[in-house]
Scaffold this motif. Structure first.
Motif, PDB file in Angstrom:
ATOM      1  N   ARG A   1       0.633  -1.284   0.215  1.00  0.00           N
ATOM      2  CA  ARG A   1      -0.314   0.257   0.176  1.00  0.00           C
ATOM      3  C   ARG A   1       0.562   1.487  -0.401  1.00  0.00           C
ATOM      4  N   PRO A   2       0.217   3.197  -0.153  1.00  0.00           N
ATOM      5  CA  PRO A   2       1.075   4.131  -0.090  1.00  0.00           C
ATOM      6  C   PRO A   2       1.824   3.798   1.561  1.00  0.00           C
ATOM      7  N   LEU A   3       2.395   4.544   1.299  1.00  0.00           N
ATOM      8  CA  LEU A   3       2.933   4.991   2.860  1.00  0.00           C
ATOM      9  C   LEU A   3       2.064   6.394   3.709  1.00  0.00           C
ATOM     10  N   LEU A   4       1.101   6.615   3.169  1.00  0.00           N
ATOM     11  CA  LEU A   4       0.467   7.425   3.750  1.00  0.00           C
ATOM     12  C   LEU A   4      -0.610   6.248   4.307  1.00  0.00           C
ATOM     13  N   GLU A   5      -1.046   5.497   3.666  1.00  0.00           N
ATOM     14  CA  GLU A   5      -2.193   4.477   4.161  1.00  0.00           C
ATOM     15  C   GLU A   5      -0.877   3.341   4.993  1.00  0.00           C
ATOM     16  N   GLN A   6      -0.415   3.104   4.956  1.00  0.00           N
ATOM     17  CA  GLN A   6       0.069   2.611   5.594  1.00  0.00           C
ATOM     18  C   GLN A   6       0.557   3.059   7.088  1.00  0.00           C
ATOM     19  N   PHE A   7       0.487   4.886   7.133  1.00  0.00           N
ATOM     20  CA  PHE A   7       1.010   5.441   8.635  1.00  0.00           C
ATOM     21  C   PHE A   7      -0.340   5.301   9.351  1.00  0.00           C
ATOM     22  N   PHE A   8      -1.757   5.374   8.887  1.00  0.00           N
ATOM     23  CA  PHE A   8      -3.278   5.457   8.931  1.00  0.00           C
ATOM     24  C   PHE A   8      -3.344   3.822   9.367  1.00  0.00           C
ATOM     25  N   LEU A   9      -2.619   3.334   8.948  1.00  0.00           N
ATOM     26  CA  LEU A   9      -2.633   1.807   9.273  1.00  0.00           C
ATOM     27  C   LEU A   9      -2.093   0.774  10.828  1.00  0.00           C
ATOM     28  N   TYR A  10      -0.616   1.953  11.106  1.00  0.00           N
ATOM     29  CA  TYR A  10      -0.055   1.924  12.128  1.00  0.00           C
ATOM     30  C   TYR A  10      -1.084   2.852  13.387  1.00  0.00           C
ATOM     31  N   VAL A  11      -1.291   3.377  13.038  1.00  0.00           N
ATOM     32  CA  VAL A  11      -1.883   4.622  13.986  1.00  0.00           C
ATOM     33  C   VAL A  11      -3.326   3.720  14.712  1.00  0.00           C
ATOM     34  N   ARG A  12      -3.823   3.273  13.276  1.00  0.00           N
ATOM     35  CA  ARG A  12      -4.931   2.594  14.440  1.00  0.00           C
ATOM     36  C   ARG A  12      -4.622   0.922  15.137  1.00  0.00           C
ATOM     37  N   ASN A  13      -3.553   0.262  14.829  1.00  0.00           N
ATOM     38  CA  ASN A  13      -3.412  -0.246  15.346  1.00  0.00           C
ATOM     39  C   ASN A  13      -2.458  -0.173  16.843  1.00  0.00           C
ATOM     40  N   VAL A  14      -1.749   1.154  16.472  1.00  0.00           N
ATOM     41  CA  VAL A  14      -1.289   1.782  17.742  1.00  0.00           C
ATOM     42  C   VAL A  14      -2.770   1.888  19.258  1.00  0.00           C
ATOM     43  N   LEU A  15      -4.073   2.421  18.346  1.00  0.00           N
ATOM     44  CA  LEU A  15      -4.704   3.185  19.423  1.00  0.00           C
ATOM     45  C   LEU A  15      -5.492   1.922  19.361  1.00  0.00           C
ATOM     46  N   GLN A  16      -5.485   1.184  19.049  1.00  0.00           N
ATOM     47  CA  GLN A  16      -5.927  -0.550  19.196  1.00  0.00           C
ATOM     48  C   GLN A  16      -5.287  -1.467  20.454  1.00  0.00           C
ATOM     49  N   GLY A  17      -3.842  -0.981  20.522  1.00  0.00           N
ATOM     50  CA  GLY A  17      -2.860  -1.736  22.223  1.00  0.00           C
ATOM     51  C   GLY A  17      -2.358  -2.627  20.716  1.00  0.00           C
ATOM     52  N   ASN A  18      -2.561  -3.176  19.853  1.00  0.00           N
ATOM     53  CA  ASN A  18      -1.935  -4.530  19.431  1.00  0.00           C
ATOM     54  C   ASN A  18      -0.854  -4.055  18.447  1.00  0.00           C
ATOM     55  N   PHE A  19      -0.108  -3.297  17.652  1.00  0.00           N
ATOM     56  CA  PHE A  19       0.591  -2.768  16.840  1.00  0.00           C
ATOM     57  C   PHE A  19       0.319  -3.419  15.724  1.00  0.00           C
ATOM     58  N   GLY A  20      -0.467  -4.897  15.201  1.00  0.00           N
ATOM     59  CA  GLY A  20      -0.292  -5.474  14.462  1.00  0.00           C
ATOM     60  C   GLY A  20       0.506  -6.675  14.361  1.00  0.00           C
ATOM     61  N   SER A  21       1.003  -7.499  13.222  1.00  0.00           N
ATOM     62  CA  SER A  21       1.576  -8.521  13.320  1.00  0.00           C
ATOM     63  C   SER A  21       2.978  -8.488  13.493  1.00  0.00           C
ATOM     64  N   SER A  22       3.991  -9.728  13.748  1.00  0.00           N
ATOM     65  CA  SER A  22       5.156  -9.406  13.821  1.00  0.00           C
ATOM     66  C   SER A  22       5.695 -10.280  12.140  1.00  0.00           C
ATOM     67  N   PHE A  23       6.017  -9.481  11.434  1.00  0.00           N
ATOM     68  CA  PHE A  23       6.532  -9.412  10.409  1.00  0.00           C
ATOM     69  C   PHE A  23       7.820 -11.587  10.193  1.00  0.00           C
ATOM     70  N   SER A  24       8.901 -11.355  11.210  1.00  0.00           N
ATOM     71  CA  SER A  24       9.717 -11.706  11.381  1.00  0.00           C
ATOM     72  C   SER A  24       8.902 -13.498  11.864  1.00  0.00           C
ATOM     73  N   GLN A  25       7.868 -12.910  12.793  1.00  0.00           N
ATOM     74  CA  GLN A  25       7.166 -14.191  13.850  1.00  0.00           C
ATOM     75  C   GLN A  25       5.548 -14.503  13.762  1.00  0.00           C
ATOM     76  N   TYR A  26       5.857 -14.184  12.364  1.00  0.00           N
ATOM     77  CA  TYR A  26       4.425 -14.554  12.058  1.00  0.00           C
ATOM     78  C   TYR A  26       4.003 -15.135  12.428  1.00  0.00           C
ATOM     79  N   PRO A  27       2.234 -15.788  13.028  1.00  0.00           N
ATOM     80  CA  PRO A  27       1.021 -14.715  13.199  1.00  0.00           C
ATOM     81  C   PRO A  27       1.144 -14.141  14.370  1.00  0.00           C
ATOM     82  N   ARG A  28       2.097 -14.282  15.218  1.00  0.00           N
ATOM     83  CA  ARG A  28       2.297 -13.626  16.842  1.00  0.00           C
ATOM     84  C   ARG A  28       1.754 -12.220  16.455  1.00  0.00           C
ATOM     85  N   PRO A  29       1.131 -11.846  17.500  1.00  0.00           N
ATOM     86  CA  PRO A  29       0.705  -9.821  17.271  1.00  0.00           C
ATOM     87  C   PRO A  29       2.032  -9.451  18.209  1.00  0.00           C
ATOM     88  N   VAL A  30       2.189  -8.869  17.766  1.00  0.00           N
ATOM     89  CA  VAL A  30       3.497  -7.324  18.044  1.00  0.00           C
ATOM     90  C   VAL A  30       3.141  -7.675  19.895  1.00  0.00           C
TER      91      VAL A  30
END
Length: 335
Positions: free
Chosen positions: A71-100
């Motif tokens: 996705r475009p970098l700006l869209e990735q940023f808003f996805l990042y903001v949403r994950n942070v506000l939800q407190g889950n930070f998304g999924s880890s790349f290196s330890q997928y599917p483990r949440p950060v």
């Protein structure tokens, strides 16, 4: 709360917010400036042995869509903001599917359990030795100061490696790495607790020894300055007991040292991570290293965000506490 202090508090709060916003944006952008493609690394690991290029491409596109890297970098940023506000930070790349968030929960407790006691112990020992050196002088000061200066100039990784070589490799008193035995599963058994304490010693003392030197030097300098102040000379002229004078002297000398302690606690997550990396201790330092090695953007951003928040909060609380405690700041606010 006085009107002047309220303006002081509001000014500090505004600067905290501005700094936090800039830090938040940088925490998102900087990991993504790293060279390489984390999704390509994941695809190579998962599709190992596949000879079909079309299949590998499908796997790559599937994970790129899943992690949002296409996705475009700006869209990735808003996805990042949403994950942070939800407190889950998304999924880890290196330890997928483990949440950060799960990775952080397990590693931050190890970091706090190691570094908070080490910072407090180093602060107490260093300040006690510095105060004694300033007050007793003579031989104690001549021995303590060169040792303190020598130790304080040691890099953190150097002290950790020295302790490892002497006590783990040569004497074999302690293990070289890990937070507990590799053949053990975390539980509340006595054997596991003993293993944790055994693995704890070298990382703990490598942080304490570095902290002692700097604290002793700072406390000695401030104590000497206060002991030669005019109010001390005047108090002695009035015949006030030396024990009473010394109590006020060291209380005044402690102000900068308390600031240093608050900053050390604030930067605890990021300040002594080298010891965790050297000893492969399962804290945030080792987690951050693994995140960098695996180009794990969500994990790197989450760890650096925690470090940033703690540093900013520590500075903010120090400024507010100083405004309440220090009479000179109170006087400046009322003008």
């Amino acid at each position: 709360m006085s009107k002047g202090y309220f303006r002081y508090f509001l000014n500090k709060l505004v600067w905290l917010f501005i700094t936090a916003v800039f830090a938040f944006v940088l925490n998102f952008i900087l990991p993504r400036l790293m060279p390489g493609d984390p999704v390509a690394a994941i695809t190579a690991r998962i599709a190992q042995g596949m000879s079909n290029s079309t299949g590998m491409k499908e796997v790559y596109e599937q994970y790129a869509t899943l992690f949002g890297t296409n996705r475009p970098l700006l869209e990735q940023f808003f996805l990042y903001v949403r994950n942070v506000l939800q407190g889950n930070f998304g999924s880890s790349f290196s330890q997928y599917p483990r949440p950060v968030a799960d990775i952080l929960k397990s590693s931050i407790l190890w970091t706090i359990g190691l570094q908070f006691p080490a910072i407090i112990v180093g602060w107490l020992i260093g300040n006690t030795l510095g105060a004694l050196a300033a007050y007793l002088k003579k031989g104690f000061d001549k021995v303590l100061m060169p040792i303190s200066i020598f130790i304080s100039n040691f890099p953190a990784f150097g002290m950790a490696i020295i302790l490892m070589v002497i006590f783990a490799v040569d004497l074999k008193w302690f293990p070289t790495s890990g937070g507990y035995g590799f053949d053990m599963i975390p539980n509340f058994s006595w054997d596991f607790i003993v293993s944790v304490i055994h693995h704890y010693q070298l990382p703990f003392w490598s942080i304490v020894l570095i902290a002692i030197g700097g604290q002793a030097i700072g406390m000695r300098s401030m104590s000497i300055y206060e002991l030669n102040a005019d109010y001390v000379k005047y108090s002695r002229f009035l015949g006030i007991k030396d024990s009473t004078i010394v109590r006020y002297v060291f209380r005044n000398a402690m102000l900068p040292q308390i600031t240093g302690l608050a900053l050390s606690i604030g930067t605890m997550v990021g300040g002594a991570l080298v010891a965790e990396i050297v000893f492969s201790y399962p804290g945030l330092g080792y987690t951050l290293l693994n995140g960098v090695m695996g180009q794990d953007y969500p994990l790197i951003s989450a760890v650096t965000l925690i470090i940033t928040i703690m540093v900013l909060l520590a500075n903010f609380l120090i400024e507010i506490a100083y405004g309440l405690i220090d009479p000179r700041i109170k006087a400046a606010q009322s003008e």
